[in-house]
Design an enzyme around this catalytic site. Structure first.
Site, PDB file in Angstrom:
ATOM      1  N   ASP A   1       0.652  -1.287   0.071  1.00 10.61           N
ATOM      2  CA  ASP A   1       0.119  -0.109   0.077  1.00 10.61           C
ATOM      3  C   ASP A   1       0.893   1.269  -0.005  1.00 10.61           C
ATOM      4  O   ASP A   1       0.220   2.323  -0.014  1.00 10.61           O
ATOM      5  CB  ASP A   1      -1.062  -0.236   1.474  1.00 10.61           C
ATOM      6  CG  ASP A   1      -0.225  -0.178   2.548  1.00 10.61           C
ATOM      7  OD1 ASP A   1       0.974   0.358   2.584  1.00 10.61           O
ATOM      8  OD2 ASP A   1      -0.876  -0.828   3.323  1.00 10.61           O
TER       9      ASP A   1
ATOM     10  N   HIS B   1       6.425  -7.552  -1.107  1.00 12.77           N
ATOM     11  CA  HIS B   1       5.601  -8.160  -2.014  1.00 12.77           C
ATOM     12  C   HIS B   1       5.022  -7.158  -3.000  1.00 12.77           C
ATOM     13  O   HIS B   1       3.991  -7.243  -3.713  1.00 12.77           O
ATOM     14  CB  HIS B   1       4.209  -8.588  -1.254  1.00 12.77           C
ATOM     15  CG  HIS B   1       4.631  -9.783  -0.126  1.00 12.77           C
ATOM     16  ND1 HIS B   1       3.730 -10.155   0.780  1.00 12.77           N
ATOM     17  CD2 HIS B   1       5.537 -10.594  -0.368  1.00 12.77           C
ATOM     18  CE1 HIS B   1       4.500 -10.972   1.246  1.00 12.77           C
ATOM     19  NE2 HIS B   1       5.360 -11.541   0.906  1.00 12.77           N
TER      20      HIS B   1
ATOM     21  N   CYS C   1      -1.606  -5.020 -24.786  1.00 14.13           N
ATOM     22  CA  CYS C   1      -0.406  -4.447 -25.643  1.00 14.13           C
ATOM     23  C   CYS C   1      -1.354  -4.427 -26.908  1.00 14.13           C
ATOM     24  O   CYS C   1      -1.554  -5.616 -27.251  1.00 14.13           O
ATOM     25  CB  CYS C   1       0.738  -4.748 -25.639  1.00 14.13           C
ATOM     26  SG  CYS C   1       1.797  -4.532 -26.911  1.00 14.13           S
TER      27      CYS C   1
ATOM     28  N   CYS D   1       1.433  -6.900 -29.194  1.00 12.59           N
ATOM     29  CA  CYS D   1       1.465  -8.303 -28.889  1.00 12.59           C
ATOM     30  C   CYS D   1       0.317  -8.924 -28.230  1.00 12.59           C
ATOM     31  O   CYS D   1       0.572 -10.180 -27.907  1.00 12.59           O
ATOM     32  CB  CYS D   1       2.921  -8.447 -28.526  1.00 12.59           C
ATOM     33  SG  CYS D   1       3.214  -7.922 -26.888  1.00 12.59           S
TER      34      CYS D   1
HETATM   35  C1  BJW Z   1      -3.157  -6.109  13.756  1.00 16.92           C
HETATM   36  C2  BJW Z   1      -4.185  -5.167  13.599  1.00 16.92           C
HETATM   37  C3  BJW Z   1      -3.769  -3.746  14.239  1.00 16.92           C
HETATM   38  C4  BJW Z   1      -5.102  -6.748  12.877  1.00 16.92           C
HETATM   39  N1  BJW Z   1      -2.289  -3.592  14.624  1.00 16.92           N
HETATM   40  N2  BJW Z   1      -1.956  -5.857  14.282  1.00 16.92           N
HETATM   41  C5  BJW Z   1       7.472 -22.421   3.497  1.00 16.92           C
HETATM   42  C6  BJW Z   1       6.628 -23.142   4.162  1.00 16.92           C
HETATM   43  C7  BJW Z   1       5.307 -23.418   3.688  1.00 16.92           C
HETATM   44  C8  BJW Z   1       4.904 -22.607   2.530  1.00 16.92           C
HETATM   45  C9  BJW Z   1       5.828 -21.884   1.944  1.00 16.92           C
HETATM   46  C10 BJW Z   1       7.166 -21.678   2.479  1.00 16.92           C
HETATM   47  N3  BJW Z   1       7.801 -20.962   1.635  1.00 16.92           N
HETATM   48  C11 BJW Z   1       7.018 -20.781   0.602  1.00 16.92           C
HETATM   49  C12 BJW Z   1       5.935 -21.113   0.728  1.00 16.92           C
HETATM   50  C13 BJW Z   1       4.671 -20.808  -0.089  1.00 16.92           C
HETATM   51  C14 BJW Z   1       3.916 -19.531   0.094  1.00 16.92           C
HETATM   52  C15 BJW Z   1       3.597 -19.442   1.517  1.00 16.92           C
HETATM   53  O1  BJW Z   1       3.982 -18.994   2.285  1.00 16.92           O
HETATM   54  N4  BJW Z   1       2.364 -20.060   1.781  1.00 16.92           N
HETATM   55  C16 BJW Z   1       1.733 -20.287   3.015  1.00 16.92           C
HETATM   56  C17 BJW Z   1       0.344 -19.259   3.045  1.00 16.92           C
HETATM   57  C18 BJW Z   1       1.416 -21.563   3.479  1.00 16.92           C
HETATM   58  N5  BJW Z   1       4.828 -18.474  -0.107  1.00 16.92           N
HETATM   59  C19 BJW Z   1       4.804 -18.055  -1.498  1.00 16.92           C
HETATM   60  O2  BJW Z   1       4.532 -18.613  -2.483  1.00 16.92           O
HETATM   61  C20 BJW Z   1       5.747 -16.776  -1.755  1.00 16.92           C
HETATM   62  N6  BJW Z   1       6.860 -17.083  -2.850  1.00 16.92           N
HETATM   63  C21 BJW Z   1       7.928 -17.704  -2.675  1.00 16.92           C
HETATM   64  O3  BJW Z   1       7.854 -18.533  -1.791  1.00 16.92           O
HETATM   65  O4  BJW Z   1       8.584 -18.021  -3.689  1.00 16.92           O
HETATM   66  C22 BJW Z   1       9.506 -19.086  -3.836  1.00 16.92           C
HETATM   67  C23 BJW Z   1       8.868 -20.427  -4.315  1.00 16.92           C
HETATM   68  C24 BJW Z   1       8.219 -20.316  -5.593  1.00 16.92           C
HETATM   69  C25 BJW Z   1       7.738 -21.388  -6.075  1.00 16.92           C
HETATM   70  C26 BJW Z   1       7.598 -22.548  -5.286  1.00 16.92           C
HETATM   71  C27 BJW Z   1       7.955 -22.418  -4.043  1.00 16.92           C
HETATM   72  C28 BJW Z   1       8.683 -21.618  -3.635  1.00 16.92           C
HETATM   73  C29 BJW Z   1       4.963 -15.510  -2.164  1.00 16.92           C
HETATM   74  C30 BJW Z   1       4.145 -15.179  -1.120  1.00 16.92           C
HETATM   75  C31 BJW Z   1       3.439 -13.809  -1.795  1.00 16.92           C
HETATM   76  C32 BJW Z   1       2.223 -13.407  -0.903  1.00 16.92           C
HETATM   77  N7  BJW Z   1       1.338 -12.595  -1.402  1.00 16.92           N
HETATM   78  C33 BJW Z   1       0.200 -12.005  -0.817  1.00 16.92           C
HETATM   79  C34 BJW Z   1      -0.718 -10.990  -1.694  1.00 16.92           C
HETATM   80  C35 BJW Z   1      -0.004  -9.992  -2.192  1.00 16.92           C
HETATM   81  C36 BJW Z   1      -0.309  -9.043  -3.137  1.00 16.92           C
HETATM   82  C37 BJW Z   1      -1.870  -8.424  -2.823  1.00 16.92           C
HETATM   83  O5  BJW Z   1      -1.749  -7.460  -1.922  1.00 16.92           O
HETATM   84  O6  BJW Z   1      -2.826  -8.830  -3.182  1.00 16.92           O
HETATM   85  O7  BJW Z   1       0.596 -11.023   0.378  1.00 16.92           O
HETATM   86  S1  BJW Z   1      -0.708 -13.034   0.229  1.00 16.92           S
HETATM   87  C38 BJW Z   1      -0.901 -11.800   1.634  1.00 16.92           C
HETATM   88  O8  BJW Z   1      -0.494 -12.494   2.817  1.00 16.92           O
HETATM   89  C39 BJW Z   1      -0.175 -10.807   1.247  1.00 16.92           C
HETATM   90  C40 BJW Z   1       0.589 -10.409   2.567  1.00 16.92           C
HETATM   91  O9  BJW Z   1       1.731  -9.656   2.377  1.00 16.92           O
HETATM   92  C41 BJW Z   1       0.868 -11.919   3.147  1.00 16.92           C
HETATM   93  C42 BJW Z   1       0.909 -11.770   4.519  1.00 16.92           C
HETATM   94  O10 BJW Z   1      -0.306 -11.404   5.272  1.00 16.92           O
HETATM   95  P1  BJW Z   1      -0.368 -10.604   6.389  1.00 16.92           P
HETATM   96  O11 BJW Z   1       0.521  -9.346   6.221  1.00 16.92           O
HETATM   97  O12 BJW Z   1       0.671 -11.411   7.548  1.00 16.92           O
HETATM   98  O13 BJW Z   1      -1.798 -10.429   6.969  1.00 16.92           O
HETATM   99  P2  BJW Z   1      -2.829 -11.274   7.483  1.00 16.92           P
HETATM  100  O14 BJW Z   1      -3.958 -10.999   7.312  1.00 16.92           O
HETATM  101  O15 BJW Z   1      -2.517 -12.640   7.537  1.00 16.92           O
HETATM  102  O16 BJW Z   1      -2.500 -10.958   9.171  1.00 16.92           O
HETATM  103  C43 BJW Z   1      -2.967  -9.610   9.607  1.00 16.92           C
HETATM  104  C44 BJW Z   1      -2.384  -9.764  11.031  1.00 16.92           C
HETATM  105  O17 BJW Z   1      -2.422  -8.541  11.728  1.00 16.92           O
HETATM  106  C45 BJW Z   1      -3.266 -10.595  11.926  1.00 16.92           C
HETATM  107  O18 BJW Z   1      -2.129 -11.164  12.841  1.00 16.92           O
HETATM  108  C46 BJW Z   1      -3.917  -9.611  12.847  1.00 16.92           C
HETATM  109  O19 BJW Z   1      -3.903 -10.222  14.402  1.00 16.92           O
HETATM  110  C47 BJW Z   1      -3.193  -8.227  13.096  1.00 16.92           C
HETATM  111  N8  BJW Z   1      -3.895  -7.185  13.168  1.00 16.92           N
HETATM  112  N9  BJW Z   1      -5.277  -5.488  12.868  1.00 16.92           N
HETATM  113  C48 BJW Z   1      -1.614  -4.494  14.734  1.00 16.92           C
HETATM  114  N10 BJW Z   1      -4.646  -2.832  14.245  1.00 16.92           N
END
Ligand code: BJW
Length: 258
Positions: free
Chosen positions: A112, A127, A162, A165
């Site tokens: 953001d 990300h 595009c 392409c």
């Molecule tokens: C508050 C609050 C307040 C509320 N104050 N707090 C190892 C183990 C298992 C799986 C994997 C691994 N390594 C890789 C993986 C696969 C995968 C993964 O992690 N999967 C798991 C879900 C199981 N990872 C990937 O695929 C990543 N790439 C990768 O590893 O490449 C290498 C590879 C390639 C090919 C094959 C294998 C490996 C890429 C990850 C990309 C994530 N993308 C997203 C979308 C971004 C675009 C968009 O915005 O649309 O990123 S998904 C989404 O989750 C977004 C976020 O950045 C990300 C994390 O979420 P976040 O920020 O933690 O949000 P929430 O909602 O989960 O939590 C919010 C928190 O705030 C909560 O705890 C609340 O309590 C708290 N909260 N109010 C403070 N006021």
């Protein structure tokens, strides 16, 4: 009477660690921006994934299958994010960086741009950036002559394409199964390994490799502190957990004196 978080022994301990730390890393997630009005992903009632399917909307396969749906979803989020402002937590981090140049690195999973809007310098956006686009594929011309079509030539559509392409624009964010920008991830790993203290703010800690940075920091000897109103996957990695929101906790935690 309940003690305010600011007067707890944990809070005082974290302030002491901050004061002693030569380098601080702050790893942020969607909760960091929740009080700016941006929904998180996984919060059960209000999170985006409570209503939308991540496999459909946050993967390349999902985009290829339903480009219009995914493009429109991002367009809506982009428009909403353009309207919001950083909150007191973002400003507290930026103010700390201004008081202590070079001492704090922001590593964010958020797309953001609110850390940057608050004045944080050199935030590492793991990300990507929702306000930028890039081509989905290597364009036809690049494959045949090395000439890449300019993204600015894309014709307005949902998604823009595009005219030469047929390539589609996509948001410049990192979807599941995609690599994080290598230089950004490398810089984040370096910050995790050299910091004396890592604050982990507003992330569920479910997504890797971002969540792995907290493990790396701990293994390298840093104190790890979670700031989150709810339980997270990284609580077990933390030396201390401060149960509070980003906008409530960070201004007093990072206030002058540390
Ligand atoms: C508050 C609050 C307040 C509320 N104050 N707090 C190892 C183990 C298992 C799986 C994997 C691994 N390594 C890789 C993986 C696969 C995968 C993964 O992690 N999967 C798991 C879900 C199981 N990872 C990937 O695929 C990543 N790439 C990768 O590893 O490449 C290498 C590879 C390639 C090919 C094959 C294998 C490996 C890429 C990850 C990309 C994530 N993308 C997203 C979308 C971004 C675009 C968009 O915005 O649309 O990123 S998904 C989404 O989750 C977004 C976020 O950045 C990300 C994390 O979420 P976040 O920020 O933690 O949000 P929430 O909602 O989960 O939590 C919010 C928190 O705030 C909560 O705890 C609340 O309590 C708290 N909260 N109010 C403070 N006021």
């Amino acid at each position: 009477m309940t003690a305010s978080p600011d007067s707890s022994p944990d809070f005082a301990q974290v302030r002491a660690w901050l004061q002693a730390a030569q380098h601080v890393a702050v790893l942020t997630g969607a909760g960091m921006s929740a009080e700016s009005g941006i929904p998180t992903f996984r919060d059960t009632q209000t999170g985006l994934w409570a209503r939308f399917n991540p496999a459909e909307l946050a993967t390349e396969e999902g985009f290829r299958a339903q480009p219009e749906l995914v493009w429109n979803w991002y367009a809506e989020r982009r428009a909403a994010m353009a309207q919001v402002k950083p909150n007191a937590g973002h400003y507290a981090i930026a103010a700390y960086q201004q008081r202590h140049p070079g001492r704090l690195t922001v590593i964010t999973q958020n797309v953001d741009g609110l850390h940057q809007k608050a004045g944080s310098t050199d935030a590492l956006a793991l990300h990507g950036n929702i306000f930028q686009d890039r081509w989905l594929d290597l364009c036809f011309h690049a494959r045949h002559s090395g000439r890449v079509c300019a993204a600015s030539h894309a014709q307005a559509d949902n998604p823009p394409r595009c005219p030469d392409c047929g390539n589609m624009l996509r948001p410049d964010v990192v979807w599941f199964g995609e690599m994080l920008p290598p230089a950004t991830l490398h810089a984040a790993e370096q910050a995790a390994q050299r910091c004396a203290l890592m604050l982990v703010v507003g992330t569920s800690g479910e997504v890797y490799p971002a969540a792995g940075l907290a493990h790396q920091a701990r293994q390298a000897g840093a104190k790890v502190v979670v700031v989150n109103p709810h339980a997270s996957e990284l609580d077990g990695v933390a030396h201390r957990v401060l149960r509070g929101t980003a906008a409530q906790t960070l201004p007093s935690l990072l206030a002058d004196g540390v």
